[in-house]
Structures are given as C-alpha cells and as structure tokens.
Design an enzyme around this catalytic site. Structure first.
Site, PDB file in Angstrom:
ATOM      1  N   GLY A   1      -6.525   2.527 -12.000  1.00 30.90           N
ATOM      2  CA  GLY A   1      -7.148   1.380 -12.652  1.00 30.90           C
ATOM      3  C   GLY A   1      -6.951   0.088 -11.896  1.00 30.90           C
ATOM      4  O   GLY A   1      -7.896  -0.690 -11.698  1.00 30.90           O
ATOM      5  N   LYS A   2      -5.729  -0.155 -11.457  1.00 26.99           N
ATOM      6  CA  LYS A   2      -5.447  -1.425 -10.775  1.00 26.99           C
ATOM      7  C   LYS A   2      -5.934  -1.398  -9.332  1.00 26.99           C
ATOM      8  O   LYS A   2      -6.406  -2.410  -8.815  1.00 26.99           O
ATOM      9  CB  LYS A   2      -3.956  -1.736 -10.879  1.00 26.99           C
ATOM     10  CG  LYS A   2      -3.512  -1.977 -12.333  1.00 26.99           C
ATOM     11  CD  LYS A   2      -2.033  -2.178 -12.454  1.00 26.99           C
ATOM     12  CE  LYS A   2      -1.645  -2.398 -13.911  1.00 26.99           C
ATOM     13  NZ  LYS A   2      -1.912  -1.189 -14.744  1.00 26.99           N
TER      14      LYS A   2
ATOM     15  N   ASP B   1       1.044   7.002  -4.577  1.00 26.47           N
ATOM     16  CA  ASP B   1       1.728   7.504  -5.764  1.00 26.47           C
ATOM     17  C   ASP B   1       2.694   8.610  -5.345  1.00 26.47           C
ATOM     18  O   ASP B   1       2.386   9.396  -4.447  1.00 26.47           O
ATOM     19  CB  ASP B   1       0.747   8.031  -6.799  1.00 26.47           C
ATOM     20  CG  ASP B   1       1.373   8.047  -8.190  1.00 26.47           C
ATOM     21  OD1 ASP B   1       1.264   7.027  -8.892  1.00 26.47           O
ATOM     22  OD2 ASP B   1       1.989   9.077  -8.554  1.00 26.47           O
TER      23      ASP B   1
ATOM     24  N   CYS C   1       4.523  -2.129 -18.519  1.00 27.60           N
ATOM     25  CA  CYS C   1       3.991  -2.182 -19.882  1.00 27.60           C
ATOM     26  C   CYS C   1       5.131  -1.978 -20.883  1.00 27.60           C
ATOM     27  O   CYS C   1       4.957  -1.314 -21.903  1.00 27.60           O
ATOM     28  CB  CYS C   1       2.870  -1.169 -20.092  1.00 27.60           C
ATOM     29  SG  CYS C   1       3.329   0.547 -19.815  1.00 27.60           S
TER      30      CYS C   1
END
Length: 300
Positions: free
Chosen positions: A113-114, A132, A228
């Site tokens: 997403g980012k 990742d 988050c």
C-alpha cells in the site's frame, strides 16, 4: 472493564470515553484512487456503475466508501484504479513526501500500500526498493505493484535490520511490524478483537529497524518511522533510542487530519524532548486506524 493494554493508555488518550465508544463500532472502509492509471472522474464513474459510492476526505486521493460495496470484486479494482487502504495508512507517505526522481527504500513493504502510494506521488519515476523480510508476502506485493501499473519499483527480500548498506537513499520508510492496537475493536463483552498473539519482543526489532534505516540515508536524507500501534514503547521509545544512538533530528510536520503531539513520558519513562514533534492519530478523532508517525532528518 477495559482490558490491557488499552487500559494503560488512559494516561494519554484524549476524550477517553469517546475513544472507548468508538472501539465498539466497526471501522469505515477507505480506498485510494491510483491516479497513475485513471483520473478521479473516471474512477467515480466506473465505481458508480457498480454501485460503489465514494465520499471525499481531507487526505489527497483517499475516499471513504459510502454505499456498501465489495471493492475487490469491481472492474475498477482489477484495472488497478483503486487500492483499498485505511485513511491513516496514507499519512506516513505524505510525511515522507517522495518526489519525482528520488531514490526511496520501503524497508517493510508488503503488501504494498505505501510503496504504491509513493510511486504514485513520484509519478512512477525515480526508484523504489520495496523490501520485505517474509518471502511468502512478496506475492501480494508483486501483484499489487503489477495491478497498479507501476514500473519504478524493485522488490527485495531481506530482514530489514540487515538490509545491505550498499548505497544511500534520499528517503526511507519504516512502517514497522507492531502490536497493531490501533486496529483493535471491542465486542459486546468489551473483549478485544484483532489481538495479535505470540509476537516476539517487538521494540527490539523496531529499534534495530529504525537504526538500520537511518544508516541507509544519505546526508540530508529523510526517513519516516510509523506504526499502527498507540503503545509508546513501540513509538516514542524507539525514536528516542535512535536519537541516542545517531545524530538524527526530528522534523515538524502538519498532517491534513486531526492529530496529537508525541509523548515525552509514559509510566515513569522519559523520552527525548523532541518527541513532541512526532504525530499521534487516535481512532475516534479520525474515524480510522490509530497511527504514529515520526519524520527524521539525517543532517549533512
């Protein structure tokens, strides 16, 4: 009775009762329009024809879903016009502000997403290294990069804390693995939903990640550390650790939605005084996932 760890946060969360009340309701869904592939008008028209209604937000290119709709089943999704993404998830990228031609590293990138948001802001120019540590997560990352029509992104698989120092980056994003309590909800019995179990000691990993990210910056480069979670041990304490180990400088940043300053203490532990320049986003204030964002300069 509100369970830990949330009960510990009564010390600093504003409007505590409003916060708890908000956790008893489902979070709304949001999406980002991928302007690399289509204009907002085209996306609105395409989604409207499939019964999906969008409402504008204060975050550029992010929209709230109005009428119920499964966006992943839409033509617009498969054409790469949209990316389902929490409103607050776009904030770290806005803080980092990558530009056309930048050399950028996303240290913990999957599912993308980012990384794809950064590519959008960069006009699909420059270079993004989307990394990742988990090979199994690269499939989703590669699929999203391809679906959104992005060509400036190279995908790698390293443990972020051991990413090879073979060059220097203009910008680095560390959206660190975290306890995720910004996503927590409460059921009718006030039991926690979305609780992650069996995690390793996250602050140690986060401190290693933020330090390696800083070392990968060129002088004058900027990094963003985000999570988050609302937990200060995974946020301000990690940033304070970096500032003790490296000559970093926290930068001010004015977000487009409601925010609170970072903390300088929690449960008797003091953090670096400049942590007030970090930004905290509380679910009940923004109607999205709780987030933490710190913008850090590597001085020349």
């Amino acid at each position: 009775m509100i369970p830990n760890p949330l009960a510990d946060y009564m010390e600093f969360i504003p409007d505590w009762e409003a916060y708890i009340s908000h956790l008893r309701r489902p979070l709304p869904a949001y999406l980002r329009i991928n302007t690399l592939k289509a204009s907002s008008d085209v996306v609105f028209s395409t989604l409207n024809s499939e019964g999906v209604r969008l409402e504008a937000t204060a975050v550029k290119d992010f929209f709230r879903l109005g009428a119920a709709g499964q966006t992943k089943a839409t033509i617009g999704y498969h054409l790469g016009y949209i990316y389902p993404q929490a409103l607050s998830s776009g904030l770290p990228v806005l803080a980092l502000a990558p530009r056309a031609g930048d050399m950028v590293l996303d240290l913990c990138a999957a599912p993308g997403g980012k990384s794809t948001h950064m590519a959008q802001l960069m006009g699909d120019s420059g270079i993004i290294i989307a990394n990742d540590r988990k090979f199994g997560r690269l499939t989703a990352l590669m699929a999203n990069v391809k679906r959104l029509g992005i060509t400036n992104t190279v995908i790698t698989c390293y443990k972020g804390e051991h990413f090879p120092i073979s060059g220097s980056f203009d910008k680095v994003l560390v959206d660190a693995p975290c306890s995720g309590d910004g996503k927590f909800r409460l059921d009718q019995n006030d039991e926690l939903l979305h609780l992650k179990r069996g995690r390793t000691f996250l602050p140690a990993i986060q401190k290693a990640l933020i330090q390696r990210a800083f070392d990968l910056l060129r002088p004058g480069g900027i990094m963003v550390y985000s999570t988050c979670t609302l937990n200060p041990q995974e946020n301000e304490e990690v940033v304070s650790h970096l500032l003790k180990k490296r000559a970093g400088e926290l930068l001010p940043w004015i977000p487009p939605i409601d925010w609170e300053p970072g903390l300088t203490s929690f449960k008797g532990r003091n953090y670096h005084e400049s942590c007030v320049l970090c930004r905290r986003f509380y679910p009940h204030k923004i109607d999205s996932v709780g987030f933490f964002v710190a913008k850090i300069l590597r001085p020349t």
